[in-house]
Motif scaffolding. Structure first.
Motif, PDB file in Angstrom:
ATOM      1  N   LEU A  14     -21.563  23.130  16.866  1.00 42.96           N
ATOM      2  CA  LEU A  14     -19.962  23.458  17.001  1.00 42.96           C
ATOM      3  C   LEU A  14     -19.359  22.345  17.994  1.00 42.96           C
ATOM      4  CD1 LEU A  14     -19.205  26.426  16.453  1.00 42.96           C
ATOM      5  CD2 LEU A  14     -18.834  26.697  18.339  1.00 42.96           C
ATOM      6  N   LEU A  15     -18.326  21.862  16.718  1.00 41.95           N
ATOM      7  CA  LEU A  15     -17.681  20.784  17.545  1.00 41.95           C
ATOM      8  C   LEU A  15     -16.776  21.539  18.133  1.00 41.95           C
ATOM      9  CD1 LEU A  15     -16.508  18.901  14.399  1.00 41.95           C
ATOM     10  CD2 LEU A  15     -17.681  18.128  15.973  1.00 41.95           C
ATOM     11  N   PRO A  16     -16.200  21.084  19.724  1.00 45.64           N
ATOM     12  CA  PRO A  16     -15.638  21.552  20.960  1.00 45.64           C
ATOM     13  C   PRO A  16     -13.722  22.037  20.219  1.00 45.64           C
ATOM     14  CG  PRO A  16     -15.902  18.870  21.470  1.00 45.64           C
ATOM     15  CD  PRO A  16     -16.641  19.412  19.969  1.00 45.64           C
ATOM     16  N   PHE A  19     -14.897  25.264  17.923  1.00 46.18           N
ATOM     17  CA  PHE A  19     -15.238  26.585  19.448  1.00 46.18           C
ATOM     18  C   PHE A  19     -13.641  26.918  20.117  1.00 46.18           C
ATOM     19  CE2 PHE A  19     -15.663  27.184  24.746  1.00 46.18           C
ATOM     20  CZ  PHE A  19     -16.214  28.757  24.327  1.00 46.18           C
ATOM     21  N   GLU A  20     -12.803  25.856  20.725  1.00 42.30           N
ATOM     22  CA  GLU A  20     -11.801  25.781  20.859  1.00 42.30           C
ATOM     23  C   GLU A  20     -10.578  27.304  20.840  1.00 42.30           C
ATOM     24  OE1 GLU A  20     -10.470  25.402  24.059  1.00 42.30           O
ATOM     25  OE2 GLU A  20     -12.807  25.470  24.853  1.00 42.30           O
ATOM     26  N   ALA A  21     -10.682  26.988  19.392  1.00 38.98           N
ATOM     27  CA  ALA A  21      -9.974  27.288  18.377  1.00 38.98           C
ATOM     28  C   ALA A  21     -10.249  29.460  18.443  1.00 38.98           C
ATOM     29  CB  ALA A  21     -10.002  27.048  16.573  1.00 38.98           C
ATOM     30  N   MET A  22     -11.545  29.250  18.069  1.00 41.28           N
ATOM     31  CA  MET A  22     -12.388  30.878  17.948  1.00 41.28           C
ATOM     32  C   MET A  22     -12.685  31.620  19.152  1.00 41.28           C
ATOM     33  SD  MET A  22     -16.460  29.995  17.500  1.00 41.28           S
ATOM     34  CE  MET A  22     -17.058  31.600  17.228  1.00 41.28           C
ATOM     35  N   LYS A 209     -23.461  24.506   8.394  1.00 43.71           N
ATOM     36  CA  LYS A 209     -23.987  23.234   7.993  1.00 43.71           C
ATOM     37  C   LYS A 209     -22.438  21.975   8.213  1.00 43.71           C
ATOM     38  CE  LYS A 209     -27.355  25.115   6.433  1.00 43.71           C
ATOM     39  NZ  LYS A 209     -28.891  25.188   6.686  1.00 43.71           N
ATOM     40  N   MET A 210     -21.539  23.008   8.938  1.00 47.59           N
ATOM     41  CA  MET A 210     -20.336  22.190   8.948  1.00 47.59           C
ATOM     42  C   MET A 210     -19.255  22.549  10.085  1.00 47.59           C
ATOM     43  SD  MET A 210     -17.821  24.090   5.446  1.00 47.59           S
ATOM     44  CE  MET A 210     -16.407  23.152   6.963  1.00 47.59           C
ATOM     45  N   TYR A 211     -20.263  22.402  11.033  1.00 47.88           N
ATOM     46  CA  TYR A 211     -19.862  22.700  12.682  1.00 47.88           C
ATOM     47  C   TYR A 211     -18.840  23.735  12.967  1.00 47.88           C
ATOM     48  CZ  TYR A 211     -21.436  17.781  11.061  1.00 47.88           C
ATOM     49  OH  TYR A 211     -21.809  16.418  11.636  1.00 47.88           O
ATOM     50  N   ALA A 212     -19.235  24.444  12.285  1.00 46.78           N
ATOM     51  CA  ALA A 212     -18.684  25.759  12.259  1.00 46.78           C
ATOM     52  C   ALA A 212     -20.455  26.867  12.831  1.00 46.78           C
ATOM     53  CB  ALA A 212     -18.530  26.724  11.453  1.00 46.78           C
ATOM     54  N   PRO A 213     -20.032  27.816  13.095  1.00 45.14           N
ATOM     55  CA  PRO A 213     -20.597  28.428  14.181  1.00 45.14           C
ATOM     56  C   PRO A 213     -21.595  29.283  12.928  1.00 45.14           C
ATOM     57  CG  PRO A 213     -18.751  30.009  14.681  1.00 45.14           C
ATOM     58  CD  PRO A 213     -18.312  28.808  13.384  1.00 45.14           C
ATOM     59  N   LEU A 366     -28.413  13.628   9.306  1.00 47.16           N
ATOM     60  CA  LEU A 366     -27.408  12.749  10.434  1.00 47.16           C
ATOM     61  C   LEU A 366     -26.267  14.023  10.290  1.00 47.16           C
ATOM     62  CD1 LEU A 366     -27.772   8.695   9.365  1.00 47.16           C
ATOM     63  CD2 LEU A 366     -29.224  10.176  11.060  1.00 47.16           C
ATOM     64  N   SER A 367     -25.534  13.512  11.478  1.00 50.45           N
ATOM     65  CA  SER A 367     -24.610  14.854  11.257  1.00 50.45           C
ATOM     66  C   SER A 367     -23.447  13.690  12.374  1.00 50.45           C
ATOM     67  CB  SER A 367     -24.556  15.152  13.006  1.00 50.45           C
ATOM     68  OG  SER A 367     -24.006  15.237  14.183  1.00 50.45           O
ATOM     69  N   ARG A 368     -22.211  14.238  12.333  1.00 57.26           N
ATOM     70  CA  ARG A 368     -21.123  13.406  12.642  1.00 57.26           C
ATOM     71  C   ARG A 368     -20.716  12.548  13.804  1.00 57.26           C
ATOM     72  NH1 ARG A 368     -16.986  17.622   9.916  1.00 57.26           N
ATOM     73  NH2 ARG A 368     -15.910  16.590  11.282  1.00 57.26           N
ATOM     74  N   LEU A 369     -21.382  12.975  14.793  1.00 55.96           N
ATOM     75  CA  LEU A 369     -21.776  12.498  16.182  1.00 55.96           C
ATOM     76  C   LEU A 369     -22.653  11.583  16.442  1.00 55.96           C
ATOM     77  CD1 LEU A 369     -21.822  16.672  17.826  1.00 55.96           C
ATOM     78  CD2 LEU A 369     -19.514  15.088  16.974  1.00 55.96           C
ATOM     79  N   THR A 370     -23.719  11.160  15.486  1.00 51.64           N
ATOM     80  CA  THR A 370     -25.121  10.198  15.482  1.00 51.64           C
ATOM     81  C   THR A 370     -24.405   8.999  15.940  1.00 51.64           C
ATOM     82  OG1 THR A 370     -26.139  11.660  13.695  1.00 51.64           O
ATOM     83  CG2 THR A 370     -26.983   9.649  14.054  1.00 51.64           C
ATOM     84  N   THR A 371     -24.937   8.051  16.651  1.00 55.48           N
ATOM     85  CA  THR A 371     -24.279   7.006  16.475  1.00 55.48           C
ATOM     86  C   THR A 371     -25.541   5.321  16.582  1.00 55.48           C
ATOM     87  OG1 THR A 371     -25.595   6.974  19.170  1.00 55.48           O
ATOM     88  CG2 THR A 371     -23.227   8.367  18.831  1.00 55.48           C
ATOM     89  N   GLU A 372     -25.145   4.991  16.547  1.00 50.81           N
ATOM     90  CA  GLU A 372     -25.528   3.648  16.375  1.00 50.81           C
ATOM     91  C   GLU A 372     -26.835   3.898  17.808  1.00 50.81           C
ATOM     92  OE1 GLU A 372     -25.530   1.008  14.201  1.00 50.81           O
ATOM     93  OE2 GLU A 372     -23.059   1.040  13.536  1.00 50.81           O
TER      94      GLU A 372
END
Length: 405
Positions: A14-16, A19-22, A209-213, A366-372
């Motif tokens: 869950l993207l921060p 979470f803050e929106a909900m 699957k797209m960073y929502a609950p 991978l997710s949008r948070l995956t790093t090098e």
């Protein structure tokens, strides 16, 4: 131990900002969106805003967005909602066409509705996992009511040619549904009259699957399509899905769509689909360079930017998943819904893989948070784990240098 998560096709964090929106809708703004007092109307306004945000992303009408509990419900509502419609007097059974590589939410729904008398055809795919338009055109009958073909495969990431498939379906007078759960947040989708998905009548999305609950989703239903509801009760969602709305989840889903739209359209050098594809490609190339007798399932086909499915001959996928988990790397043997299954992946065997090779295949998503840095670590852990498991395999012929060591 610092853990690395590469199983985003199973679920995403869950993207921060989501979470803050909900968060306020759990405590401060807890009203029922069907109530006419101020608390209820505040909740209704939040639901309407989320619906409009999602519709803007899809280039469709807000009234065409139906909120559900997730992809499985959306898929089932599409299948049963269309095929449980009354048939004209004297007409024969409806006909459903789907494919051999669908998610089990579609496959099991198709098998269930076949028991009710609906005729079902399962189309094959080629070795890349692509469903060709030719077999679809040949399979359509006068009684074909619905065609359901997924947008992106949950195991391989392979993207289907939805535009020509939907066009063929419409030309024959049938409706077209796509399970877009693994395409959401990774691919731009235009459902307008001039968009690439203009011939899609129904489209399923899952929020987690797209960073929502988890427990949130939608079904796009083009305004010309009538559905028989799965649930009976109130008149929620324009009488298409009874039940009090999950306001907090819907608000979060709307925010997740807004963030996905920004991510897809801005595509900065260190973020966005291009960067994620770079990370995926670097992971694949590093594995192929270091490990013999392995390969990419779905290579040569268009794929979503975050997904790779790789076979490692002489290795059991389950053993590799466990070995890497113990080292702090989370991956998957395939669909999370089939975790623990003893049968080889139906997706991979449909692509022509032997049962042994299918059982030797793992998915890294991978997710949008995956790093090098996480890619670097994975490229150290995976070759070591594969080498260790092959040492234990009775089918693996060790290279001469290793055998004599």
């Amino acid at each position: 131990m610092q853990r690395i998560y590469m199983d985003a096709n199973a679920t995403t964090p869950l993207l921060p900002a989501v979470f803050e929106a909900m968060r306020p809708f759990w405590i401060e703004h807890f009203g029922n969106a069907s109530s006419i007092h101020q608390q209820g109307q505040y909740a209704r306004a939040a639901v309407d805003h989320a619906r409009e945000s999602i519709a803007k992303t899809f280039h469709c009408r807000a009234s065409e967005i139906v909120f559900t509990s997730g992809g499985t419900e959306s898929d089932n509502l599409a299948i049963f909602g269309v095929l449980n419609q009354p048939r004209p007097a004297g007409a024969g059974p409806f006909h459903l066409i789907t494919t051999s590589v669908e998610h089990h939410a579609i496959l099991h729904a198709a098998q269930s509705i076949a028991k009710q008398g609906v005729e079902v055809t399962f189309l094959p795919c080629d070795a890349r996992g692509i469903v060709d338009p030719g077999p679809l055109a040949a399979a359509i009958r006068p009684n074909t009511k619905l065609v359901s073909i997924m947008l992106a495969n949950n195991e391989t990431g392979v993207i289907q040619p939805i535009a020509p498939l939907a066009s063929i379906t419409h030309a024959a007078g049938a409706l077209f549904h796509t399970d877009a759960v693994q395409g959401a947040g990774k691919l731009a989708m235009d459902l307008s009259a001039h968009g690439d998905l203009k011939d899609v009548d129904l489209l399923s999305i899952s929020g987690h699957k797209m960073y929502a609950p988890q427990g949130t989703g939608i079904l796009f239903v083009r305004r010309s399509v009538r559905l028989a509801p799965l649930f009976h009760g109130g008149s929620h969602e324009r009488q298409r899905r009874a039940g009090t709305e999950n306001v907090a989840g819907i608000v979060a889903l709307g925010k997740a769509f807004e963030l996905a739209h920004q991510w897809l359209t801005e595509d900065a050098p260190t973020d966005g689909p291009t960067h994620l594809a770079h990370l995926r490609d670097r992971l694949e190339q590093g594995i192929l360079a270091q490990i013999e007798e392995c390969g990419i399932n779905g290579a040569g086909a268009p794929r979503v930017s975050n997904t790779t499915n790789i076979y490692f001959d002489h290795v059991e996928a389950e053993a590799l998943v466990i070995a890497l988990d113990l080292k702090g790397l989370s991956i998957s043997g395939g669909s999370a819904c089939q975790s623990g299954a003893t049968e080889p992946s139906h997706v991979l065997t449909s692509m022509g893989l032997s049962p042994a090779r299918a059982r030797a295949s793992v998915r890294l998503s991978l997710s949008r948070l995956t790093t090098e840095a996480e890619i670097d670590t994975a490229l150290t852990l995976i070759p070591a784990a594969v080498a260790h498991l092959r040492e234990l395999s009775p089918t693996y012929n060790k290279p001469a240098a290793l055998a004599s060591a």
